[in-house]
Scaffold this motif. Structure first.
Motif, PDB file in Angstrom:
ATOM      1  N   ASP A 328       0.816  -1.218   0.000  1.00  0.00           N
ATOM      2  CA  ASP A 328       0.000   0.000   0.000  1.00  0.00           C
ATOM      3  C   ASP A 328       0.848   1.264   0.000  1.00  0.00           C
ATOM      4  OD1 ASP A 328      -2.188  -1.632   0.036  1.00  0.00           O
ATOM      5  OD2 ASP A 328      -2.445  -1.540   2.238  1.00  0.00           O
ATOM      6  N   LEU A 329       2.075   1.138   0.431  1.00  0.00           N
ATOM      7  CA  LEU A 329       2.959   2.308   0.466  1.00  0.00           C
ATOM      8  C   LEU A 329       3.818   2.408  -0.787  1.00  0.00           C
ATOM      9  CD1 LEU A 329       4.114   2.120   4.201  1.00  0.00           C
ATOM     10  CD2 LEU A 329       2.261   3.501   3.205  1.00  0.00           C
ATOM     11  N   GLY A 330       3.564   1.520  -1.752  1.00  0.00           N
ATOM     12  CA  GLY A 330       4.316   1.573  -2.998  1.00  0.00           C
ATOM     13  C   GLY A 330       5.678   0.919  -2.925  1.00  0.00           C
ATOM     14  N   ARG A 331       5.912   0.115  -1.902  1.00  0.00           N
ATOM     15  CA  ARG A 331       7.210  -0.530  -1.756  1.00  0.00           C
ATOM     16  C   ARG A 331       7.205  -1.873  -2.484  1.00  0.00           C
ATOM     17  NH1 ARG A 331       7.527  -0.072   4.700  1.00  0.00           N
ATOM     18  NH2 ARG A 331       5.453  -0.967   4.300  1.00  0.00           N
ATOM     19  N   PHE A 332       8.245  -2.146  -3.226  1.00  0.00           N
ATOM     20  CA  PHE A 332       8.374  -3.369  -4.018  1.00  0.00           C
ATOM     21  C   PHE A 332       8.510  -4.577  -3.087  1.00  0.00           C
ATOM     22  CE2 PHE A 332      11.338  -6.447  -6.054  1.00  0.00           C
ATOM     23  CZ  PHE A 332      10.472  -6.904  -7.058  1.00  0.00           C
ATOM     24  N   GLN A 333       7.684  -5.586  -3.319  1.00  0.00           N
ATOM     25  CA  GLN A 333       7.672  -6.764  -2.461  1.00  0.00           C
ATOM     26  C   GLN A 333       8.180  -8.020  -3.167  1.00  0.00           C
ATOM     27  OE1 GLN A 333       6.821  -6.562   0.843  1.00  0.00           O
ATOM     28  NE2 GLN A 333       6.782  -4.360   0.376  1.00  0.00           N
TER      29      GLN A 333
END
Length: 885
Positions: A328-333
């Motif tokens: 949700d925070l735009g961090r690549f997972q």
């Protein structure tokens, strides 16, 4: 158009708009599993905390007993009251414990257990309220205050423990207020308590509705989740698709089991990077960027063809797609993706490619691949000279195999032919099947005619060896046409055309041979094309006419009929033989129009002859195969007015090559019209007694090849004619001998039992008007003409020979010689020479017995006792030359 509803809407529509309170609180039976599951869950919550509640109640009762004992002097009888309340409290609390905890009560329905707990809750509330009222009614003091706190604490903890069961909480609250109203009577505190009770009831009802809705949502979500998991598992286990997941470094964290097993049979695929597990198909379009590039750049990819990196020779291929995942925070997972099995698709594509380039029956290259291969071979520039040879091959007598043994045997035969061709050609060229029984061989780099001729002869010899199919020995042949590039054509179209012309020439020369293309073949093809064009014009302009050759009875020597023969007098070519233009007419589709004209014209012209005279018309196999032939014959008979019995249709054995039910129907239809049927040229084609057994012929026409030379001594044709006549007599058929030219053949044929004679001995074909005049002369009696005696062909020569007559030797000169006799010069015989015996030395030291047939003016004709092989003269002369040399 139907579209599925979103999940939230589907859930909302599945909920009832309003429920009765009893149903809402789970006090009645409900057939929905979700309601039962909700009640069981609530009972389980109470069961989890009720032991603590029961312990607190015990402790509180003990504390009350202790306080009552301390203050017993101030409040006499309190211990007894506490004991009663404690007993009721214990019964109710233990009943709740048993209902929610003991297995014996677990067999009860959830709504019944809910009812029991609700009743117990009301009883507990009434007991605790009554106990609290009794304590607060006692004299003030520390004991009273402590006792009130203990009862109040138990009251609150009990209410809190029963809170998960909304009906029990509602019953507990209602019983508390009701007990308070009974004990206090109408008063303001009771009114305040009722107000709070109303608010509490509303809140509990709202909570109950929320519980119900949440449980339905949870159950629906659970069902949907289970279905989704089941579907995914089914898809992974039995479908072509699979799923994968990777972390931020591209290491696999999840991979469907079936793919993981193929990638790492003895280990685990989890924890390894995608490029380490998969190898991309570099030949596939759109794969310029690698999996490692997409992992490092965190970009999506789709439909990459990959195989196991550890097994590059594996036939297993997959299509893989993936995309980056962010929170949700735009961090690549990491990555998530799917794949599908491409193995069968690639096999299907390979099979489609194979079918597009290879013959499905024989496995040889098909027509398309042969054309592409020939184009590429001719386009390769290997210097100023490009040597490429082309064989076009056609099997001889293959159709007979199909007709007699069936198409399955024909397919087996073609497969064996293909194997022999491949073995015969080897690596020298590419072998292909064009279709049917036609084959093609492209031979790059070979133009030596001797080499090509040897290869062609070897292939013909190989293909002509017997085949064994289903226990039957089958023998066929092969004809080959050869064209060589660039001399015979620089393009594939020209080369194929010229090879086809060479094949046509090979078939014309008797089949079973090979022929190289030559310019005169092309000239002949052009001549045939010109002849075809002129023939079309002739059909349009009516440039044909009919001539009639008489058919004479051997008994009465009278004309009984005529055979109609077509003639074409070309304006520049002159008289064109039917043997030249009839095959062209059959090839170009004009034979039916010509045949109809002949039939109608012959009937109209025969109508002027006497009613006893028949007319014979030839019918080609193409006409015979046309279902409209009976209607055409009927129309011609009606137009001319002649009787059906006067029309004789001559049919060759070619109509039996495709013997089917339709040919039987055609014979029956023609005989139904009343016309006569004659089997023409008997013995020259695929002769079979089955034809005579099945077809209703009225006459057999003996081919002229059996008639010629039949009267010569030692010739076997007479025996063949006798056999045919005997067969025809037995079947009740007439016989006509064709091509009779010598008068002594008439007597022979009459003695053999032949019923009719046709040939130049009784006249050449004439116009209809001349035939009418001929029929009027001597009542139609035929007069023989031409040579009276048959004799073998003579060979002119001039050589000396010794003779022996009556023990006297002499020398003579041989003027001409045949297999039956010779004419001598220098022999004089006094008296009657006929029958004088002599011996003549035709070969060195070999005297041949003969007799004199005539002698005059120093010349004599002699007849050998036995037929002499003229080839022995050439052999003897060669032997003398070798001895002299």
């Amino acid at each position: 158009m139907y579209a599925p509803l979103p999940t939230a809407e589907r859930r909302a529509q599945s909920r009832p708009r309003s429920l009765p309170l009893r149903a809402l609180f789970g006090l009645t039976e409900d057939d929905r599993d979700q309601v039962s599951d909700l009640l069981v869950a609530k009972l389980a919550q109470v069961a989890a905390v009720w032991p603590f509640t029961l312990a607190i109640q015990v402790v509180a009762c003990a504390l009350l007993f202790a306080l009552a004992a301390v203050d017993v002097t101030r409040v006499p009888g309190r211990i007894g009251g506490i004991a009663i309340h404690a007993g009721v409290l214990a019964i109710g609390s233990l009943l709740v414990f048993a209902t929610v905890r003991l297995p014996a009560f677990g067999a009860l329905a959830a709504h019944k257990r809910n009812q029991i707990v609700t009743l117990c809750a009301a009883a507990l509330a009434a007991t605790l309220t009554s106990l609290l009222w009794a304590i607060t009614s006692a004299p003030d003091g520390p004991v009273q205050f402590a006792s009130a706190i203990a009862v109040g604490g138990v009251l609150g903890i009990t209410a809190l423990s029963l809170h998960p069961i909304r009906a029990a909480a509602l019953g507990f609250s209602a019983a508390l207020v009701a007990t308070l109203a009974i004990l206090a009577g109408p008063c303001i505190p009771v009114a305040i308590a009722l107000v709070f009770l109303g608010c509490l009831v509303a809140a509990i009802i709202s909570l109950a509705r929320i519980d119900h809705a949440l449980e339905l949502d949870r159950a629906t979500a659970s069902i949907e989740g289970r279905i989704a998991v089941k579907m995914i598992a089914e898809f992974e286990d039995h479908g072509a698709g699979w799923f994968w997941e990777a972390d931020r470094q591209g290491r696999v964290t999840y991979l469907s089991a079936k793919v993981a097993h193929d990638l790492a049979p003895g280990g685990s695929a989890v924890g390894r990077s995608l490029p380490e597990l998969f190898r991309m198909d570099s030949d596939a379009p759109g794969t310029e960027r690698t999996l490692a590039f997409h992992i490092s750049s965190r970009t999506s990819f789709a439909d990459y063809s990959v195989c196991a990196a550890a097994a590059p020779d594996s036939e297993r291929w997959w299509s893989i797609s993936g995309r980056p995942v962010v929170d949700d925070l735009g961090r690549f997972q990491g990555f998530i993706g799917s794949g599908s099995d491409l193995t069968e698709k690639r096999k299907s594509e390979a099979e489609i490619t194979r079918l597009a380039l290879f013959d499905g029956l024989t496995g040889l290259a098909n027509r398309q691949r042969m054309r592409v291969s020939l184009d590429k071979t001719l386009a390769q520039n290997t210097g100023p000279y490009r040597a490429t040879s082309l064989f076009l091959m056609d099997l001889d007598r293959f159709k007979a195999v199909n007709d007699t043994l069936g198409h399955q045997a024909g397919d087996t035969l073609l497969q064996q032919v293909a194997q022999r061709l491949q073995r015969g050609v080897g690596d020298a060229g590419l072998v292909g099947r064009l279709g049917g029984d036609e084959f093609k061989v492209v031979l790059p780099g070979i133009d030596n005619r001797d080499t090509l001729a040897a290869l062609a002869r070897d292939l013909i010899a190989s293909l002509s060896q017997p085949y064994f199919i289903s226990g039957t020995a089958v023998t066929i042949g092969c004809s080959i046409g050869v064209a060589i590039a660039p001399d015979d054509g620089a393009t594939s179209e020209t080369l194929v055309r010229n090879a086809d012309l060479a094949l046509y020439a090979a078939k014309g020369d008797g089949r079973g041979v090979h022929r190289f293309f030559s310019d005169d073949m092309l000239a002949g093809a052009r001549t045939r094309k010109l002849l075809e064009d002129d023939l079309r014009v002739a059909v349009t302009e009516g440039a044909f006419h009919l001539c009639y050759q008489p058919v004479v009875s051997t008994k009465t020597v009278r004309i009984v009929g005529y055979e109609a023969l077509i003639r074409w007098n070309h304006p520049t070519r002159g008289l064109v033989s039917p043997a030249d233009f009839i095959p062209v007419a059959e090839e170009c589709g004009l034979i039916e129009a010509i045949g109809e004209w002949v039939l109608r014209t012959a009937c109209i012209e025969a109508a002027r002859w006497p009613d006893t005279i028949r007319v014979a018309v030839n019918v080609s196999p193409i006409q015979f195969a046309n279902p409209v032939l009976p209607a055409l014959v009927t129309s011609a008979l009606a137009q001319s007015g002649i009787a059906p019995g006067r029309l004789e249709l001559e049919i060759t054995e070619g109509v039996f090559l495709d013997e089917t039910r339709s040919s039987e129907q055609m014979f029956k239809a023609l005989k139904g019209l009343g016309v006569r049927l004659a089997l023409d040229d008997f013995g020259t084609g695929y002769s079979s007694l089955g034809y005579l057994r099945n077809a209703p012929f009225d006459k057999i026409k003996i081919d002229q090849s059996f008639v010629k030379g039949a009267a010569e001594p030692g010739n076997r044709n007479a025996a063949i004619i006798k056999a045919i006549v005997t067969l025809a007599d037995t079947l009740g058929m007439e016989t006509t001998a064709e091509g009779v030219e010598i008068q002594d053949e008439i007597d022979l044929l009459r003695n053999l039992g032949c019923t009719h004679i046709q040939g130049y001995v009784y006249g050449r074909p004439i116009r209809a008007e001349e035939a009418l005049v001929q029929l009027g002369l001597e009542n139609g009696t035929a007069t023989a003409s031409g040579f009276k005696v048959s004799r073998a062909p003579r060979t002119k020569m001039l050589r000396s020979a010794r003779i022996l007559i009556g023990g006297v030797r002499g020398d003579v000169r041989i003027r001409d010689i045949s297999t039956s006799g010779a004419m001598l010069d220098g022999l004089r015989i006094d008296g009657n020479p006929d029958g004088v015996e002599l011996q003549i030395e035709l070969l060195e030291d070999q005297m041949i017995p003969a007799r004199v047939r005539w002698a005059r003016d120093g010349k004599a004709g002699i007849e050998f006792h036995e037929a002499f092989n003229l080839e022995r003269l050439n052999q003897g002369q060669a032997s003398r030359i070798r001895r002299v040399g």
